[in-house]
Motif scaffolding. Structure first.
Motif, PDB file in Angstrom:
ATOM      1  N   ASP A  45      36.597  -1.425   2.526  1.00  0.00           N
ATOM      2  CA  ASP A  45      36.633  -0.680   3.742  1.00  0.00           C
ATOM      3  C   ASP A  45      35.970  -1.005   4.322  1.00  0.00           C
ATOM      4  N   GLU A  46      36.105  -1.812   5.321  1.00  0.00           N
ATOM      5  CA  GLU A  46      34.974  -1.735   7.081  1.00  0.00           C
ATOM      6  C   GLU A  46      34.327  -0.168   7.492  1.00  0.00           C
ATOM      7  N   HIS A  47      34.750   0.319   6.978  1.00  0.00           N
ATOM      8  CA  HIS A  47      34.428   1.850   7.812  1.00  0.00           C
ATOM      9  C   HIS A  47      32.511   1.887   6.836  1.00  0.00           C
ATOM     10  N   VAL A  48      33.515   1.691   5.168  1.00  0.00           N
ATOM     11  CA  VAL A  48      32.021   1.741   4.774  1.00  0.00           C
ATOM     12  C   VAL A  48      30.762   1.052   4.606  1.00  0.00           C
ATOM     13  N   VAL A  49      31.355  -0.252   5.149  1.00  0.00           N
ATOM     14  CA  VAL A  49      30.785  -1.515   4.581  1.00  0.00           C
ATOM     15  C   VAL A  49      30.144  -1.388   6.591  1.00  0.00           C
ATOM     16  N   ALA A  50      30.422  -1.215   7.268  1.00  0.00           N
ATOM     17  CA  ALA A  50      29.917  -0.854   8.465  1.00  0.00           C
ATOM     18  C   ALA A  50      28.644   0.361   8.532  1.00  0.00           C
ATOM     19  N   SER A  51      28.850   1.116   7.679  1.00  0.00           N
ATOM     20  CA  SER A  51      27.814   2.209   7.739  1.00  0.00           C
ATOM     21  C   SER A  51      26.646   2.117   6.601  1.00  0.00           C
ATOM     22  N   ASP A  52      27.009   0.915   6.075  1.00  0.00           N
ATOM     23  CA  ASP A  52      25.667  -0.115   5.001  1.00  0.00           C
ATOM     24  C   ASP A  52      24.720  -1.309   5.715  1.00  0.00           C
ATOM     25  N   ALA A  53      25.298  -1.116   6.749  1.00  0.00           N
ATOM     26  CA  ALA A  53      24.397  -2.818   7.666  1.00  0.00           C
ATOM     27  C   ALA A  53      23.387  -2.968   7.849  1.00  0.00           C
ATOM     28  N   ASP A  54      22.635  -1.240   8.624  1.00  0.00           N
ATOM     29  CA  ASP A  54      21.235  -1.433   8.266  1.00  0.00           C
ATOM     30  C   ASP A  54      20.488  -1.742   7.474  1.00  0.00           C
ATOM     31  N   LEU A  55      20.910  -0.954   6.282  1.00  0.00           N
ATOM     32  CA  LEU A  55      21.111  -1.507   4.516  1.00  0.00           C
ATOM     33  C   LEU A  55      20.940  -2.520   3.923  1.00  0.00           C
ATOM     34  N   ASP A  56      22.090  -3.121   4.401  1.00  0.00           N
ATOM     35  CA  ASP A  56      22.480  -4.693   4.423  1.00  0.00           C
ATOM     36  C   ASP A  56      21.535  -5.840   4.774  1.00  0.00           C
ATOM     37  N   ALA A  57      20.735  -5.064   6.284  1.00  0.00           N
ATOM     38  CA  ALA A  57      20.114  -6.416   7.166  1.00  0.00           C
ATOM     39  C   ALA A  57      18.168  -6.428   5.902  1.00  0.00           C
ATOM     40  N   LYS A  58      18.064  -4.927   5.496  1.00  0.00           N
ATOM     41  CA  LYS A  58      17.384  -4.878   5.212  1.00  0.00           C
ATOM     42  C   LYS A  58      16.707  -5.706   3.857  1.00  0.00           C
ATOM     43  N   LEU A  59      18.270  -5.310   3.086  1.00  0.00           N
ATOM     44  CA  LEU A  59      17.885  -6.061   1.635  1.00  0.00           C
ATOM     45  C   LEU A  59      18.653  -7.753   1.646  1.00  0.00           C
ATOM     46  N   GLU A  60      18.774  -8.533   3.005  1.00  0.00           N
ATOM     47  CA  GLU A  60      19.191 -10.144   3.088  1.00  0.00           C
ATOM     48  C   GLU A  60      17.144 -10.119   3.750  1.00  0.00           C
ATOM     49  N   LEU A  61      16.711  -9.177   4.264  1.00  0.00           N
ATOM     50  CA  LEU A  61      15.560  -9.626   4.486  1.00  0.00           C
ATOM     51  C   LEU A  61      14.860  -9.813   3.215  1.00  0.00           C
ATOM     52  N   PHE A  62      15.270  -8.351   2.036  1.00  0.00           N
ATOM     53  CA  PHE A  62      14.111  -8.893   1.062  1.00  0.00           C
ATOM     54  C   PHE A  62      14.406 -10.073   0.264  1.00  0.00           C
ATOM     55  N   HIS A  63      15.933 -10.554   0.095  1.00  0.00           N
ATOM     56  CA  HIS A  63      16.201 -12.103  -0.237  1.00  0.00           C
ATOM     57  C   HIS A  63      15.220 -12.894   0.162  1.00  0.00           C
ATOM     58  N   SER A  64      14.650 -12.543   1.511  1.00  0.00           N
ATOM     59  CA  SER A  64      14.715 -14.094   1.945  1.00  0.00           C
ATOM     60  C   SER A  64      13.447 -14.161   2.028  1.00  0.00           C
ATOM     61  N   ILE A  65      12.831 -13.310   1.769  1.00  0.00           N
ATOM     62  CA  ILE A  65      11.167 -13.246   1.402  1.00  0.00           C
ATOM     63  C   ILE A  65      10.931 -13.681   0.425  1.00  0.00           C
ATOM     64  N   GLN A  66      12.271 -12.914  -0.387  1.00  0.00           N
ATOM     65  CA  GLN A  66      12.032 -13.526  -2.416  1.00  0.00           C
ATOM     66  C   GLN A  66      12.565 -14.938  -2.357  1.00  0.00           C
ATOM     67  N   ARG A  67      13.204 -15.573  -1.364  1.00  0.00           N
ATOM     68  CA  ARG A  67      13.416 -16.918  -2.112  1.00  0.00           C
ATOM     69  C   ARG A  67      12.318 -17.624  -1.315  1.00  0.00           C
ATOM     70  N   THR A  68      11.613 -17.102  -0.204  1.00  0.00           N
ATOM     71  CA  THR A  68      10.277 -17.540   0.791  1.00  0.00           C
ATOM     72  C   THR A  68       9.070 -17.975  -1.032  1.00  0.00           C
ATOM     73  N   CYS A  69       9.036 -16.798  -0.836  1.00  0.00           N
ATOM     74  CA  CYS A  69       7.814 -17.156  -1.945  1.00  0.00           C
ATOM     75  C   CYS A  69       7.969 -17.630  -2.907  1.00  0.00           C
ATOM     76  N   LEU A  70       9.323 -17.458  -4.284  1.00  0.00           N
ATOM     77  CA  LEU A  70       9.401 -18.087  -4.539  1.00  0.00           C
ATOM     78  C   LEU A  70       9.238 -20.203  -4.887  1.00  0.00           C
ATOM     79  N   ASP A  71       9.921 -20.562  -2.949  1.00  0.00           N
ATOM     80  CA  ASP A  71       9.595 -21.704  -2.604  1.00  0.00           C
ATOM     81  C   ASP A  71       7.975 -22.300  -2.598  1.00  0.00           C
TER      82      ASP A  71
END
Length: 211
Positions: A45-71
């Protein structure tokens, strides 16, 4: 009479337990369905997904930091190996040039000695980089195993709560589509699912705020 009453209460208890088991099975079904939707990448549901946009952005940043640290950790280890290898080769070449320079009494021999001495010195300087690199690697690994690992546990709990919450939303949507306000059982089911959805929502919001 007393025996009849006990029998009646036993039936009620058993009925309540059966309802509880059915409810848990239904909850698990919708949670599993939500997990399947996420795993297969099906559209939500696009409305449910949109409501999590801020959280998903934080998660993407976290995963980016995680990958960068490993690399970064892998790159430091590789850099240390290359430095050791290069230092060893440089030192061997320096020794060879110096030994050949001692045998050659011409100007070329003096140049070989000077070059060999410079290479040996360079190899020692290059090798001196290992200690600060080791400290840097330890700091990166400490960050990975503490900060990132702790956050990863929080993210996992949050994702579980999100799956439960979105599963409850799917369940609520399914119940709403067949809801008849004139039927008491359907209204009871609707209220029950609504209550479960609010509980999962509170848990999800609580864990989401920790990320």
């Amino acid at each position: 009479m007393s025996g009849h009453k006990c029998y009646s209460w036993d039936l009620r208890d058993r009925y309540t337990q059966d309802k509880s088991v059915v409810n848990k099975m239904q909850q698990k079904y919708w949670e599993t369905k939500q997990a399947f939707i996420k795993a297969t990448g099906k559209k939500e549901d696009e409305h449910v997904v949109a409501s999590d946009a801020d959280l998903d952005a934080k998660l993407e940043l976290f995963h980016s930091i995680q990958r960068t640290c490993l690399d970064l950790s892998k790159a430091i280890v590789l850099y240390q190996k290359r430095i050791c290898f290069l230092s060893q080769e440089e030192n061997e070449l320096g020794k060879f040039l110096r030994s050949q320079g001692f045998q050659d009494k011409t100007r070329a021999g003096k140049m070989m000695q000077a070059t060999g001495k410079a290479l040996c010195f360079s190899s020692q300087q290059r090798l001196a980089l290992r200690n600060p690199l080791c400290r840097f690697h330890q700091e990166v690994e400490t960050f990975r195993h503490r900060a990132i690992s702790d956050t990863w546990l929080t993210v996992n709990r949050m994702e579980q709560c999100r799956t439960e919450y979105r599963g409850a939303l799917l369940w609520m949507k399914d119940v709403s589509q067949e809801l008849d306000p004139d039927l008491y059982k359907q209204m009871e089911k609707f209220r029950k699912v609504g209550g479960f959805m609010r509980v999962t929502e509170r848990g999800y919001l609580l864990e989401g705020n920790e990320v």
